[in-house]
Design an enzyme around this catalytic site. Structure first.
Site, short mmCIF file in Angstrom:
data_model
loop_
_atom_site.label_atom_id
_atom_site.label_comp_id
_atom_site.label_asym_id
_atom_site.label_seq_id
_atom_site.Cartn_x
_atom_site.Cartn_y
_atom_site.Cartn_z
N LYS A 182 0.84 -1.19 0.00
CA LYS A 182 0.00 0.00 0.00
C LYS A 182 0.88 1.24 0.00
O LYS A 182 1.93 1.29 0.66
CB LYS A 182 -0.88 0.01 1.25
N ASP B 63 -0.68 -0.05 -4.38
CA ASP B 63 -2.13 0.14 -4.28
C ASP B 63 -2.40 1.42 -3.50
O ASP B 63 -1.95 1.58 -2.36
CB ASP B 63 -2.75 -1.05 -3.56
N GLU C 102 -2.35 0.73 -8.51
CA GLU C 102 -3.75 0.32 -8.40
C GLU C 102 -4.61 1.40 -7.75
O GLU C 102 -4.20 2.02 -6.77
CB GLU C 102 -3.81 -0.97 -7.58
N HIS D 182 -9.42 -8.79 -8.03
CA HIS D 182 -9.22 -8.29 -6.67
C HIS D 182 -9.78 -9.27 -5.65
O HIS D 182 -10.91 -9.73 -5.74
CB HIS D 182 -9.95 -6.94 -6.54
N GLU E 242 -11.75 -2.96 -8.71
CA GLU E 242 -12.41 -3.48 -7.52
C GLU E 242 -13.60 -2.61 -7.10
O GLU E 242 -14.49 -3.09 -6.39
CB GLU E 242 -11.44 -3.63 -6.36
N ASP F 63 -13.79 -7.77 -9.77
CA ASP F 63 -14.07 -8.55 -8.56
C ASP F 63 -15.44 -9.21 -8.74
O ASP F 63 -16.44 -8.53 -8.96
CB ASP F 63 -14.06 -7.59 -7.36
#
Length: 371
Positions: free
Chosen positions: A168, A197, A223, A299, A249, A272
């Site tokens: 992240k 992400d 992401e 995801h 996602e 997703d």
């Protein structure tokens, strides 16, 4: 195929295995919505969806009050017909997460039922492109972790044969993100993918700035850099950087995915199955992505997505985040860093019904005569 005569729905809260934080939130609970569809011959299909802490009770009410009753007496094998009909019946609340999650619980159960009846694993029934897909891990990449913890987790994943790790980003200062990525790259070398992400945290100017500063490290993707409804911002960002932009996602419609692909707003599709409304629309998004020569890297939901990634030719990665261990007896099969598609008929998930019944905070049933 026998007619549907009973539907059970339940909600099971699951705490994450580790502390999970990102740039905008903490993941404190998975509300797991489970649907069991019974047909008149005694066959059962089980499907599920999830939230990350809020909205589960609303999904349950939508299922109980509006969707599950419409299944009674329907031909279970008419999956496309049922999905289209239920989507139309909820047109006033689409496109959106609550409706998509409810549709997904039903749709995945119907696919499970069909696969079990014909004796095929989902990945073969849905396409059968390959029997395994490479894994990357997210579970050791949370934002609160120290740089050394990120490095240690990625090195362990590499030792196990995983192809990459995701961390992240979204620290207050861009230099913090850059430093963490730089040290991670130095540790894992050039033959291991690093994904990042952002969890929709940035404005367009900040996303462009950070993407430029991260370009030297050969990232596999950035992401969700922007709010998912900022199509124009993603177009501008994707044109400004060589780093692949991944989205999906938080996109709930086939047509929204089409716009992103058609207008050059992304290059990685992370659809997703729960948030798009089930396996039926997931496969459509995946094949649209194939037409645009884009990979699909779904995801979350590794227990389900391993089968879908293996069903289509452009399925590239499976995301390793275990979350169903406390209510299942099956485990994701991993060989040399690859997720192996289940060989059993159906979704390939063996549910622990004693554990589910013990943990369920709400269980409802709709049967013939009730609808």
């Amino acid at each position: 195929m026998a007619l549907i005569d009973r539907v059970e729905i339940m909600m099971v809260p699951l705490a994450p295995k580790t502390k999970r934080t990102d740039a905008i939130q903490s993941f404190v609970c998975q509300e797991t919505i489970i649907a069991r569809i019974h047909d008149a011959d005694g066959a059962i299909g089980t499907g599920y969806a999830y939230t990350i802490g809020t909205g589960g009770s609303s999904v349950m009410r939508l299922l109980a009050d509006h969707l599950a009753p419409r299944l009674i007496g329907r031909e279970a094998d008419e999956i496309e017909h049922i999905w289209t009909d239920l989507k139309f019946q909820t047109h006033a609340t689409t496109v959106g997460a609550i409706t998509s999650l409810a549709l997904a619980a039903i749709d995945t159960a119907l696919w499970d039922l069909r696969a079990r009846r014909v004796g095929l694993p989902l990945w073969k029934l849905a396409g059968g492109a390959k029997d395994r897909a490479p894994l990357y891990t997210t579970e050791g990449g949370w934002l609160h972790l120290s740089t050394q913890e990120l490095v240690d987790d990625a090195l362990e994943a590499k030792r196990l044969g995983f192809g990459g790790a995701k961390i992240k980003i979204g620290k207050c200062q861009v230099r913090e993100d850059v430093s963490r990525v730089e040290k991670l790259r130095d540790a894992v070398g050039e033959d291991f993918e690093i994904f990042t992400d952002c969890n929709q945290a940035f404005t367009v100017d900040e996303a462009i700035r950070r993407a430029h500063m991260l370009e030297p490290f050969g990232l596999g993707w950035i992401e969700e850099p922007l709010p998912a409804d900022d199509l124009d911002g993603h177009i501008r960002l994707n044109r400004s950087t060589s780093v692949p932009i991944a989205v999906g996602e938080s996109i709930y419609s086939l047509r929204h995915f089409r716009e992103y692909m058609q207008k050059g707003a992304c290059s990685i599709v992370q659809v997703d199955a729960a948030r798009i409304g089930g396996i039926t629309p997931w496969l459509k998004v995946a094949h649209v992505a194939e037409a645009f020569n884009m990979p699909v890297c779904p995801h979350f939901l590794m227990e389900l997505h391993v089968s879908l990634t293996c069903a289509v030719p452009n399925g590239r990665w499976v995301e390793y985040i275990p979350q169903l261990d406390e209510i299942t007896t099956s485990r994701l099969q991993i060989e040399n860093g690859f997720a192996v598609a289940p060989s059993a008929a159906g979704l390939g998930i063996d549910w622990d019904w004693d554990a589910i019944n013990a943990r369920s905070v709400e269980t409802l049933a709709i049967a013939k005569g009730d609808a």
